[in-house]
Design a protein around this motif. Structure first.
Motif, PDB file in Angstrom:
ATOM      1  N   MET A  89       0.838  -1.202   0.000  1.00  0.00           N
ATOM      2  CA  MET A  89       0.000   0.000   0.000  1.00  0.00           C
ATOM      3  C   MET A  89       0.872   1.251   0.000  1.00  0.00           C
ATOM      4  O   MET A  89       1.873   1.297   0.700  1.00  0.00           O
ATOM      5  CB  MET A  89      -0.864  -0.052   1.277  1.00  0.00           C
ATOM      6  CG  MET A  89      -1.912   0.980   1.363  1.00  0.00           C
ATOM      7  SD  MET A  89      -1.751   1.864   2.916  1.00  0.00           S
ATOM      8  CE  MET A  89      -2.189   3.484   2.389  1.00  0.00           C
ATOM      9  N   ILE A  90       0.498   2.243  -0.759  1.00  0.00           N
ATOM     10  CA  ILE A  90       1.289   3.477  -0.796  1.00  0.00           C
ATOM     11  C   ILE A  90       0.932   4.330   0.420  1.00  0.00           C
ATOM     12  O   ILE A  90      -0.234   4.644   0.644  1.00  0.00           O
ATOM     13  CB  ILE A  90       1.019   4.265  -2.093  1.00  0.00           C
ATOM     14  CG1 ILE A  90       1.441   3.410  -3.292  1.00  0.00           C
ATOM     15  CG2 ILE A  90       1.757   5.597  -2.084  1.00  0.00           C
ATOM     16  CD1 ILE A  90       1.059   4.005  -4.627  1.00  0.00           C
ATOM     17  N   GLN A  91       1.956   4.663   1.206  1.00  0.00           N
ATOM     18  CA  GLN A  91       1.739   5.418   2.450  1.00  0.00           C
ATOM     19  C   GLN A  91       2.001   6.901   2.201  1.00  0.00           C
ATOM     20  O   GLN A  91       2.633   7.264   1.218  1.00  0.00           O
ATOM     21  CB  GLN A  91       2.736   4.939   3.508  1.00  0.00           C
ATOM     22  CG  GLN A  91       2.697   3.465   3.784  1.00  0.00           C
ATOM     23  CD  GLN A  91       1.775   3.113   4.937  1.00  0.00           C
ATOM     24  OE1 GLN A  91       1.532   3.941   5.804  1.00  0.00           O
ATOM     25  NE2 GLN A  91       1.274   1.898   4.941  1.00  0.00           N
ATOM     26  N   LEU A  92       1.559   7.732   3.149  1.00  0.00           N
ATOM     27  CA  LEU A  92       1.835   9.158   2.942  1.00  0.00           C
ATOM     28  C   LEU A  92       3.314   9.460   3.154  1.00  0.00           C
ATOM     29  O   LEU A  92       4.046   8.685   3.764  1.00  0.00           O
ATOM     30  CB  LEU A  92       0.909  10.062   3.754  1.00  0.00           C
ATOM     31  CG  LEU A  92       0.734   9.978   5.246  1.00  0.00           C
ATOM     32  CD1 LEU A  92       1.974  10.346   6.012  1.00  0.00           C
ATOM     33  CD2 LEU A  92      -0.373  10.932   5.638  1.00  0.00           C
ATOM     34  N   VAL A  93       3.743  10.594   2.656  1.00  0.00           N
ATOM     35  CA  VAL A  93       5.157  10.963   2.670  1.00  0.00           C
ATOM     36  C   VAL A  93       5.572  11.395   4.081  1.00  0.00           C
ATOM     37  O   VAL A  93       4.815  12.083   4.769  1.00  0.00           O
ATOM     38  CB  VAL A  93       5.386  12.123   1.666  1.00  0.00           C
ATOM     39  CG1 VAL A  93       6.851  12.553   1.641  1.00  0.00           C
ATOM     40  CG2 VAL A  93       4.907  11.729   0.283  1.00  0.00           C
TER      41      VAL A  93
END
Ligand code: AMP
Length: 421
Positions: free
Chosen positions: A1-5
């Motif tokens: 899953m792409i997480q926030l920066v």
């Protein structure tokens, strides 16, 4: 899953009510003090920040998000608001209409700082800027407004730290005095301070490196170098605050992280936030409008750190989303069809409605209504519809009334409004 920066964050619905409340209090209060809102873009030419904040500051040297724009201009995500507001004041010749402009703005800023508690790479500020007024009463008026704003939000234990950084004239002598004081101690200073010593020795007063702090602790004070005019200005700011019963501490080490400040500089601090103790900061910047190509025009302003302020408000007033006023519990296809129409009309008319169109048991629906804290539940079933009614249940009193289907919207609205008064 792409997480926030890293260094960025989401503000989830539970917390948003606090943000909105703070913004509303700011808008209401600041308008009473004569301010209007201005909105500027988050992207500006890099040169704007280099020329205003100063080349030898942490922000410009290390913290800006800069990227190429078209035709070889560099662009930067704004690290602060004042430079943009000054640019807009000059570009739109707001001074020609009236040199006195009192402006506020609310929005995100971007700095590539080391992320930690209370320090984000995208953070939010409420800014206020006043152009065209040189009087020290304006500085005191602004600090008074800021202190009252924090009080309106029920924030206890704030301290106002105040200093005067003088004008370019008196600061020249102070810079030389600082250089003379530090010159023999270069080996004790960090590499940034050594590098900045020549052009910008005031920056040393703001350095957080422990070795530098120790060297700075017995540095000369700006107050000993203020010229007569700056001295009177500073005295009047203090007298104005005294007259309004605003307590403050004069802090001769307060310089702030941006180069454009002249005369008054201030910070609002609290112990409640740990290391990141500043919730607001500001000061006078009488030279900046001319420096950025506008007329010679005095100015003073401040920035409130909203992220830290939200934390302070939440510590005293736990937040949550506003509960629905009306929850639809419908059973059967015909009931949902009616409920769909009624929910649209009631929402449209300003009632906070929750409807999820799910085919569930009444028990399950009531459980969800309870969890959301709904004030009323409208129960619509086959039996009710056959009798041309629906049941409106007050969740707290458990009182249940039959409302006529052909006048349902008006009747429900009336009952909900009546229960508020
Ligand atoms: P400044 O623009 O540096 O004068 O900062 C004004 C206020 O903005 C500070 O007092 C902080 O409350 C807030 N602030 C500055 N930098 C950050 C950051 N990286 N994260 C969160 N708040 C910040």
């Amino acid at each position: 899953m792409i997480q926030l920066v890293r260094g960025f964050r989401d503000i989830l619905p539970d917390e948003v009510a606090v943000w909105q409340h703070i913004e509303q209090v700011a808008r209401d209060r600041f308008e009473c003090f004569g301010f209007s809102e201005i909105r500027t873009p988050v992207i500006e030419q890099t040169a704007l920040f280099q020329r205003s904040i100063g080349e030898n500051t942490d922000i410009v040297e290390k913290e800006m998000y800069t990227f190429p724009g078209s035709r070889e201009t560099l662009l930067t995500l704004r690290p602060e608001a004042t430079a943009s507001v000054v640019r807009a004041y000059i570009q739109h010749k707001l001074y020609a209409k009236d040199p006195v402009q009192k402006l506020y703005s609310i929005g995100p800023m971007f700095r590539k700082e080391r992320p930690q508690k209370g320090r984000y790479r995208q953070f939010y500020q409420i800014n206020a800027e006043v152009f065209g007024i040189e009087s020290p009463y304006m500085d005191a008026h602004l600090i008074f407004m800021l202190v009252r704003f924090f009080e309106a939000l029920d924030i206890p234990g704030l301290r106002v730290h105040l200093n005067s950084l003088g004008c370019p004239e008196c600061r020249k002598a102070y810079r030389e005095a600082l250089q003379a004081a530090f010159i023999g101690k270069m080996d004790l200073l960090c590499s940034d301070c050594v590098r900045r010593m020549d052009k910008n020795p005031l920056r040393l007063l703001d350095c957080k490196v422990p070795g530098c702090r120790e060297v700075v602790s017995d540095a000369p004070s700006m107050s000993d170098f203020l010229c007569a005019d700056c001295s009177v200005h500073f005295q009047t700011v203090r007298a104005g605050l005294d007259a309004m019963g605003v307590s403050f501490e004069v802090d001769p080490r307060l310089v702030r992280g941006l180069d454009y400040y002249t005369r008054t500089a201030f910070e609002i601090q609290t112990d409640a936030l740990g290391a990141q103790s500043a919730v607001a900061g500001g000061g006078r910047y009488d030279g900046l409008v001319a420096q950025l190509g506008g007329p010679s025009m005095p100015a003073v302003g401040f920035a409130i750190g909203m992220d830290r302020l939200v934390e302070l408000v939440l510590a005293r007033h736990p937040a949550g989303v506003r509960p629905p006023e009306l929850f639809f519990a419908a059973m059967g296809a015909a009931a949902w069809e009616w409920s769909f129409q009624w929910a649209n009309l009631l929402s449209e008319q300003g009632i906070r409605v929750e409807i999820d169109f799910s085919e569930r048991s009444l028990k399950a629906l009531m459980r969800r209504a309870d969890r959301l804290g709904a004030k009323f539940v409208l129960i619509v079933g086959e039996r009710e519809l056959a009798e041309n009614t629906a049941s409106l249940r007050h969740m707290e009193t458990k009182e249940q009334t039959a409302v006529p289907v052909d006048n349902l919207v008006a009747a429900v609205k009336e009952t909900i409004r009546a229960s508020d008064s």
